[in-house]
Design an enzyme around this catalytic site. Structure first.
Site, mmCIF file in Angstrom:
data_model
loop_
_atom_site.group_PDB
_atom_site.id
_atom_site.type_symbol
_atom_site.label_atom_id
_atom_site.label_comp_id
_atom_site.label_asym_id
_atom_site.label_seq_id
_atom_site.Cartn_x
_atom_site.Cartn_y
_atom_site.Cartn_z
ATOM 1 C CD GLU A 18 -3.213 0.496 0.335
ATOM 2 O OE1 GLU A 18 -2.698 1.493 -0.239
ATOM 3 O OE2 GLU A 18 -4.437 0.283 0.360
ATOM 4 N NE ARG A 114 -5.874 -0.971 9.373
ATOM 5 C CZ ARG A 114 -5.923 -0.653 8.082
ATOM 6 N NH1 ARG A 114 -5.528 0.568 7.686
ATOM 7 N NH2 ARG A 114 -6.382 -1.493 7.188
ATOM 8 C CG ASN A 116 -6.405 2.815 4.713
ATOM 9 O OD1 ASN A 116 -5.808 1.759 4.945
ATOM 10 N ND2 ASN A 116 -7.010 3.042 3.559
ATOM 11 C CG ASN A 163 -8.046 3.823 0.329
ATOM 12 O OD1 ASN A 163 -6.830 3.873 0.401
ATOM 13 N ND2 ASN A 163 -8.722 2.718 0.572
ATOM 14 C CG ASP A 216 -7.341 0.589 -2.248
ATOM 15 O OD1 ASP A 216 -6.863 1.442 -1.482
ATOM 16 O OD2 ASP A 216 -7.382 -0.614 -1.960
#
Length: 307
Positions: A18, A114, A116, A163, A216
């Protein structure tokens, strides 16, 4: 635009890649493997791949720091944003919580959340979003702006999975993905303050018939078109945000395409991170991107702080 593109793996299998960031200074790709709590570095000229292990929690984003000590990076560790120095990125290293400098912490009352995705604007302010790991995320995530004085401000509320960030060349528009809403959003962006306004949807994956693909990560090219991985279907969609036209579809040999970054000496190579697959490099696309922005957030002085 060229339709004759080439896709090739540049790493071995990554647990969950990522947050790719191409460093023009290092001519290297930095990205994370968040299940393994790793920042990874791929250096094409030497074809080497090294890693920095960070204790403390999932690591989901990495951005080089512009003015700190050499090879200092801003990363996420759980619900904290921290700075860490990797003295020699050509060598593998493991660091503990004592090696991290705390920049900001959020949402301590939401233990299932959390950080990202996250990126910096052209002035080096960090925009980073959260998500819930609960079975039903129920819009528990938010997007934050970390200013250079380390003031952190919530700028978008009640998102499912934060995202994909990108800015237009003139800095008038910021694009942002809410993955589980299947939407690519745009905001009017005030560069002087970092304020967002005028939220609207510029592309809806479900309305476009692309489901189960989910938007994403994201990047933008010098023509102003965005590149958005379709997580779950092994594609990267090139979209004109002015009218919602899909300009092309790049097929990747991994279903779980997560994010993209322009890289290479001419910024005309598209690097694609994936889950349980290599990082791929796409060449021959006939377009290129902008240099990724580094972070300028003030670093703490004095003793390092545990997370």
């Amino acid at each position: 635009m060229s339709e004759d593109y080439k896709v090739e793996p540049v790493t071995g299998t990554i647990g969950f890649g990522e947050g790719p960031h191409w460093s023009v200074e290092d001519q290297a790709l930095y990205f994370v493997d968040f299940f393994e709590q790793l920042v990874r570095r791929y250096h094409p000229e030497t074809d080497t791949h090294t890693k920095l292990h960070i204790e403390g929690g999932p690591v989901t984003m990495v951005v080089p720091h512009k003015t700190g000590p050499a090879h200092t990076f801003v990363v996420s560790v759980g619900l904290s944003l921290v700075a860490v120095t990797w003295p020699d990125p050509t060598q593998d290293l493991s660091v503990t919580a004592d090696d991290l400098r705390l920049l900001a912490t959020v949402e301590q009352d939401l233990p299932d959340n959390r950080f990202n995705d996250g990126k910096c604007d052209t002035l080096g302010r960090l925009f980073a979003g959260t998500m819930s790991t609960a079975e039903d995320p129920d819009h528990m995530g938010n997007l934050y702006r970390l200013d250079t004085d380390r003031t952190i401000t919530k700028v978008v509320e009640k998102v499912t999975l934060s995202n994909g960030l990108a800015w237009t060349e003139d800095n008038s528009t910021m694009y942002y993905n809410d993955t589980l809403e299947y939407k690519v959003n745009a905001f009017d962006f005030d560069l002087s303050t970092g304020a967002l306004s005028g939220r609207r949807v510029v592309f809806d994956f479900q309305e476009a018939g692309l489901s189960p693909a989910q938007p994403d990560g994201m990047t933008i090219d010098t023509d102003g078109n965005i590149w958005v991985p379709g997580y779950g279907v092994g594609t990267v969609f090139n979209i004109d945000p002015s009218n919602g036209d899909i300009l092309r579809v790049v097929n990747i040999p991994s279903l779980d395409t997560t994010s993209v970054s322009w890289g290479g000496p001419d910024l005309d190579q598209l690097f694609v991170t994936c889950g349980n697959a290599p990082v791929y490099r796409v060449t021959g696309l006939g377009v290129k991107g902008f240099p990724a922005n580094a972070c300028t957030v003030d670093l703490p002085t004095g003793p390092r702080k545990k997370q």
